[in-house]
Scaffold this active site. Sequence first.
Site, PDB file in Angstrom:
ATOM      1  N   GLU A  47       0.852  -1.192   0.000  1.00  0.00           N
ATOM      2  CA  GLU A  47       0.000   0.000   0.000  1.00  0.00           C
ATOM      3  C   GLU A  47       0.884   1.237   0.000  1.00  0.00           C
ATOM      4  OE1 GLU A  47      -3.306   2.579   2.499  1.00  0.00           O
ATOM      5  OE2 GLU A  47      -2.256   0.927   3.503  1.00  0.00           O
ATOM      6  N   ASP A  72       5.319   4.756   3.534  1.00  0.00           N
ATOM      7  CA  ASP A  72       5.084   6.168   3.818  1.00  0.00           C
ATOM      8  C   ASP A  72       6.392   6.780   4.306  1.00  0.00           C
ATOM      9  OD1 ASP A  72       3.904   8.716   5.065  1.00  0.00           O
ATOM     10  OD2 ASP A  72       2.097   7.721   4.359  1.00  0.00           O
ATOM     11  N   ASP A 121      -2.307  12.387  -2.315  1.00  0.00           N
ATOM     12  CA  ASP A 121      -2.444  13.823  -2.581  1.00  0.00           C
ATOM     13  C   ASP A 121      -2.812  14.007  -4.056  1.00  0.00           C
ATOM     14  OD1 ASP A 121      -1.985  16.585  -3.088  1.00  0.00           O
ATOM     15  OD2 ASP A 121      -0.560  16.669  -1.428  1.00  0.00           O
ATOM     16  N   ASP A 157     -11.197  10.099  -3.072  1.00  0.00           N
ATOM     17  CA  ASP A 157     -12.419  10.907  -3.014  1.00  0.00           C
ATOM     18  C   ASP A 157     -12.396  12.014  -4.050  1.00  0.00           C
ATOM     19  OD1 ASP A 157     -10.281  12.226  -1.422  1.00  0.00           O
ATOM     20  OD2 ASP A 157     -11.795  13.796  -1.319  1.00  0.00           O
TER      21      ASP A 157
END
Length: 219
Positions: A47, A72, A121, A157
């Site tokens: 991920e 990350d 982002d 989204d």
Amino acid sequence: MSRKKLQRFKENEENRNVVQEGKEIFEKIKGNWKTLQFENEKPITVELACGRGEFTVGLARQYPERNFIGVDIKGSRIWKGSTIAIAEGMENVAFLRTQIQMLEKFFAEGEIAELWITFPDPFPRDGDEKRRLTSPRFLDMYKPMIQKDGTVHFKTDNTGLFDYTLELLQSREDVNLTFHTHDFYTSELKDEHHGIKTRYEKIFSDKGEKIKYLKFRFV
């Protein structure tokens, strides 16, 4: 830097499931995740921009027959997922602390069976296109690392980023787009995600934002 962050960074240094600069494994892990980190031959799911690791850990709970790696750069974020996995005795979870543009330094050809890009982002300005995690630059980087039958998932989204990604994938001859929807939670695939949501997905969903989702394979 706050005392809390310093404590989290210290724990990351001690936690075996965090791979980061300063640890011996950091320079040796490419091509060796199954032997050096997981010590098994289970397929690997990665991920990107995993944040606190809610999705990485959530998937690992559902699929103990697979290994999961959250990527990350923020050490204070991956500390959360790391400590949860350790507390639950989950041996199939690890976290890689690095910038995503450096990903090819840590995964060999065909080492990834499945890739998730979750709520990155959107970088909406045209001048920032190359920074989007679904831009041609990044897609070309992911392709060699993913097994020939491996699936790439994308969830967001942001309508602009989703439409940009969908149009780009539809234009590429090396992509087989297998599913896409502008409203994931009314789609037939919603149950496949077992209700697992990232922190940002929950925030956006609670505000009434429709979640967009697609998956594809490189061919």
